[in-house]
Design a protein around this motif. Structure first.
Motif, PDB file in Angstrom:
ATOM      1  N   HIS A 228       4.830 -24.842  13.900  1.00 20.19           N
ATOM      2  CA  HIS A 228       5.506 -24.095  12.977  1.00 20.19           C
ATOM      3  C   HIS A 228       6.825 -23.546  13.398  1.00 20.19           C
ATOM      4  O   HIS A 228       7.850 -23.128  12.669  1.00 20.19           O
ATOM      5  N   SER A 229       7.216 -23.404  14.697  1.00 19.71           N
ATOM      6  CA  SER A 229       8.513 -23.092  15.281  1.00 19.71           C
ATOM      7  C   SER A 229       9.560 -24.153  14.788  1.00 19.71           C
ATOM      8  O   SER A 229      10.716 -23.837  14.201  1.00 19.71           O
ATOM      9  N   VAL A 230       9.113 -25.409  14.969  1.00 17.23           N
ATOM     10  CA  VAL A 230       9.987 -26.620  14.575  1.00 17.23           C
ATOM     11  C   VAL A 230      10.051 -26.430  13.045  1.00 17.23           C
ATOM     12  O   VAL A 230      11.360 -26.721  12.460  1.00 17.23           O
ATOM     13  N   GLU A 231       9.066 -26.193  12.505  1.00 19.90           N
ATOM     14  CA  GLU A 231       9.134 -26.075  10.778  1.00 19.90           C
ATOM     15  C   GLU A 231      10.159 -25.100  10.330  1.00 19.90           C
ATOM     16  O   GLU A 231      10.954 -25.059   9.441  1.00 19.90           O
ATOM     17  N   SER A 232      10.203 -23.718  11.158  1.00 21.37           N
ATOM     18  CA  SER A 232      11.024 -22.660  10.835  1.00 21.37           C
ATOM     19  C   SER A 232      12.430 -23.040  11.247  1.00 21.37           C
ATOM     20  O   SER A 232      13.415 -22.574  10.327  1.00 21.37           O
TER      21      SER A 232
ATOM     22  N   SER B 115      13.379 -23.375  17.474  1.00 24.45           N
ATOM     23  CA  SER B 115      12.638 -24.571  17.532  1.00 24.45           C
ATOM     24  C   SER B 115      11.919 -24.776  19.102  1.00 24.45           C
ATOM     25  O   SER B 115      11.051 -25.321  19.213  1.00 24.45           O
ATOM     26  N   GLN B 116      12.411 -23.812  19.929  1.00 24.70           N
ATOM     27  CA  GLN B 116      11.738 -24.018  21.491  1.00 24.70           C
ATOM     28  C   GLN B 116      10.672 -22.874  21.721  1.00 24.70           C
ATOM     29  O   GLN B 116      10.268 -22.508  23.057  1.00 24.70           O
ATOM     30  N   LEU B 117      10.647 -21.878  20.639  1.00 24.42           N
ATOM     31  CA  LEU B 117       9.667 -20.827  20.820  1.00 24.42           C
ATOM     32  C   LEU B 117       8.312 -20.861  21.333  1.00 24.42           C
ATOM     33  O   LEU B 117       7.870 -20.011  21.878  1.00 24.42           O
ATOM     34  N   GLN B 118       7.718 -22.271  21.114  1.00 19.31           N
ATOM     35  CA  GLN B 118       6.221 -22.620  21.714  1.00 19.31           C
ATOM     36  C   GLN B 118       6.402 -23.263  23.021  1.00 19.31           C
ATOM     37  O   GLN B 118       5.098 -23.465  23.117  1.00 19.31           O
ATOM     38  N   GLU B 119       7.467 -23.504  23.257  1.00 14.82           N
ATOM     39  CA  GLU B 119       7.427 -24.230  24.685  1.00 14.82           C
ATOM     40  C   GLU B 119       7.283 -23.313  25.802  1.00 14.82           C
ATOM     41  O   GLU B 119       7.331 -22.030  25.598  1.00 14.82           O
ATOM     42  N   ILE B 120       6.494 -23.830  26.959  1.00 19.07           N
ATOM     43  CA  ILE B 120       6.400 -23.003  28.014  1.00 19.07           C
ATOM     44  C   ILE B 120       7.207 -23.423  29.214  1.00 19.07           C
ATOM     45  O   ILE B 120       7.250 -24.820  29.317  1.00 19.07           O
TER      46      ILE B 120
ATOM     47  N   VAL C   8       4.476 -26.541  23.324  1.00 15.50           N
ATOM     48  CA  VAL C   8       4.445 -27.520  22.124  1.00 15.50           C
ATOM     49  C   VAL C   8       5.783 -27.074  21.423  1.00 15.50           C
ATOM     50  O   VAL C   8       6.478 -26.073  21.388  1.00 15.50           O
ATOM     51  N   PRO C   9       6.194 -28.183  20.706  1.00 17.64           N
ATOM     52  CA  PRO C   9       5.704 -29.463  20.419  1.00 17.64           C
ATOM     53  C   PRO C   9       6.288 -30.682  21.504  1.00 17.64           C
ATOM     54  O   PRO C   9       5.593 -31.564  21.684  1.00 17.64           O
ATOM     55  N   LEU C  10       7.245 -30.322  22.253  1.00 19.53           N
ATOM     56  CA  LEU C  10       7.740 -31.330  23.132  1.00 19.53           C
ATOM     57  C   LEU C  10       7.524 -31.143  24.698  1.00 19.53           C
ATOM     58  O   LEU C  10       7.259 -32.265  25.343  1.00 19.53           O
ATOM     59  N   GLY C  11       6.871 -30.010  25.077  1.00 18.61           N
ATOM     60  CA  GLY C  11       6.284 -29.910  26.498  1.00 18.61           C
ATOM     61  C   GLY C  11       7.476 -30.040  27.568  1.00 18.61           C
ATOM     62  O   GLY C  11       7.250 -30.534  28.620  1.00 18.61           O
ATOM     63  N   ILE C  12       8.554 -29.193  27.073  1.00 18.92           N
ATOM     64  CA  ILE C  12       9.840 -29.454  27.891  1.00 18.92           C
ATOM     65  C   ILE C  12       9.773 -28.268  28.990  1.00 18.92           C
ATOM     66  O   ILE C  12       9.001 -27.206  28.523  1.00 18.92           O
ATOM     67  N   PRO C  13      10.174 -28.381  30.158  1.00 23.40           N
ATOM     68  CA  PRO C  13      10.028 -27.575  31.112  1.00 23.40           C
ATOM     69  C   PRO C  13      11.171 -26.322  31.021  1.00 23.40           C
ATOM     70  O   PRO C  13      11.998 -26.460  30.277  1.00 23.40           O
TER      71      PRO C  13
END
Length: 446
Positions: A260-264, A283-288, A294-299
């Motif tokens: 949903h972050s990427v969709e937003s 777009s990065q708000l669900q990354e940890i 998610v969605p990319l799993g970036i550090p």
């Protein structure tokens, strides 16, 4: 608690004989002699209940605040009715009588204390914050409707809302957060309004976190706008919400929600002319930070600082905001949880530290238990030590204590019956509480 069923004492000073204002005789007769104590003041006999007393200085009664109890003179005559605002005339009348304190005695439970006027909350500030928050929600609701209908939106209105929300934030952030957290939210008529209510709160918390970290004006505006628009894609997924317009926990593990972050971000990029940094932040708000997001799993090293700030503010509200769940976690427990998670590399330590420094570990208005086992309410944050605020005890006399220079310390938070909160146990520190369904699964016994 019905405040009219209390004994109200007024005392001039510690060294003068107090004038005693007592409850009506009919009320006093309702109590057996074992529950009362006979005393005499200024040749006037009266019964004073021996229940705990709560003292308020008359100078702390703010003009405009609603008085939560009836004031009566010794003959039982009503002087000022409960529910009416405190006026300058009332305060002048009390001063002319030499009255310096108001002591409320009777069946006052800890849940009743939330309605007492607090000197930390200027009524004018409360009214102004409510007005600005309502105006922001109104603008956001219309913005979300326009976005849902594929209309081009004017980002200038959102920038003005951020400026309005953060005007007092540099010096009043803890008090304003408490005002916003305790502001009653009525039933939302539509999903756009429900999302707007939460987005406005998120924008404030994110922005003041940025302010506390010393970020520049433009960065704070971008953080606020990203917070406001982060959940705009939810408008396309009304089935994610229940009849109370709250997000269903089971939705948080679905593929759609995890995107949903990427969709937003895509929706914002197509419908507005905004800084690319805002779109990338959303777009990065669900990354940890540890790469498990998610969605990319970036550090963390590849995430924008603005995204880290909004993310931490989002999780803080998700776990601590009473508007989002019936029994939220204690704010201090949530901040402690974020500290623990930051130590594991999931969140940015400096940003968590900035949030605590700005909002205080124990927010204004929170009830706490002190090391001497007494209860107190936080009346002011301590900018030099967010773990040791200024409190007012709930015992008779209502001592005001700066814990940063006192031998007393806070044992932990205390709940009230009217607004319950729950603790985060040691076993829960490693659980992903920001993912409701995942956390439920992780907490299930094997």
């Amino acid at each position: 608690m019905r405040y009219r069923e209390s004994t109200i004492n007024f005392g001039a000073t510690l060294h003068e004989s107090p004038a005693v204002w007592v409850a009506p005789l009919s009320f006093r007769k309702a109590y057996s002699p074992s529950n009362r104590e006979r005393r005499t003041y200024q040749r006037r006999s009266c019964y004073v209940l021996t229940d705990p007393a709560y003292t308020i200085d008359t100078k702390d009664l703010p003009v405009g605040a609603l008085l939560p109890f009836d004031l009566r003179d010794p003959s039982g005559r009503l002087v000022h009715k409960a529910g009416l605002p405190i006026t300058d005339n009332l305060l002048r009348r009390l001063r002319s009588m030499g009255v310096a304190t108001v002591t409320v005695r009777g069946e006052m439970g800890s849940d009743s204390l939330e309605s007492l006027p607090r000197p930390s909350f200027d009524p004018a500030l409360i009214a102004e914050i409510h007005r600005r928050l309502d105006a922001t929600v109104e603008v956001l609701t219309k913005t979300f409707r326009d976005l849902h209908n594929a209309a081009i939106i004017d980002i200038t209105l959102l920038r003005n809302c951020i400026r309005s929300l953060t005007t007092h934030s540099r010096r009043e952030a803890p008090a304003i957060l408490s005002i916003i957290a305790h502001k009653a939210v009525g039933a939302c008529a539509e999903l756009a309004q429900a999302i707007a209510e939460r987005s406005a709160r998120l924008a404030f918390v994110s922005s003041v976190c940025g302010i506390g970290m010393g970020l520049g004006h433009e960065s704070i505006l971008n953080i606020g706008i990203a917070s406001m628009l982060a959940d705009v894609s939810h408008l396309r997924h009304a089935d994610w919400y229940d009849e109370r317009l709250r997000l269903r926990p089971e939705v948080t593990t679905t593929d759609g929600y995890l995107q949903h972050s990427v969709e937003s971000a895509q929706l914002i990029a197509e419908s507005t002319r905004v800084d690319y940094e805002i779109v990338e932040t959303i777009s990065q708000l669900q990354e940890i930070g540890d790469g498990s997001g998610v969605p990319l799993g970036i550090p963390s090293s590849l995430m924008l600082d603005n995204a880290k700030i909004v993310q931490i503010a989002d999780i803080y509200l998700q776990l601590a905001d009473p508007q989002l769940q019936d029994e939220p976690y204690f704010e201090s427990d949530v901040l402690g949880y974020l500290i623990h998670q930051a130590g594991k590399g999931r969140f940015d330590r400096e940003i968590v530290r900035g949030l605590i420094q700005t909002l205080s570990m124990y927010p204004v208005g929170a009830m706490v238990r002190l090391s001497d086992d007494s209860l107190a309410v936080v009346v002011q944050a301590n900018p030099n030590n967010p773990f040791q605020p200024i409190v007012r005890t709930l015992e008779s006399g209502g001592r005001v204590i700066d814990l940063s220079v006192s031998s007393l310390f806070i044992q932990g938070p205390a709940a009230t019956a009217s607004k319950p909160r729950k603790r985060i146990s040691k076993q829960m520190l490693d659980v992903e509480l920001w993912r409701p369904q995942v956390s439920l699964d992780q907490l299930q016994p094997n």
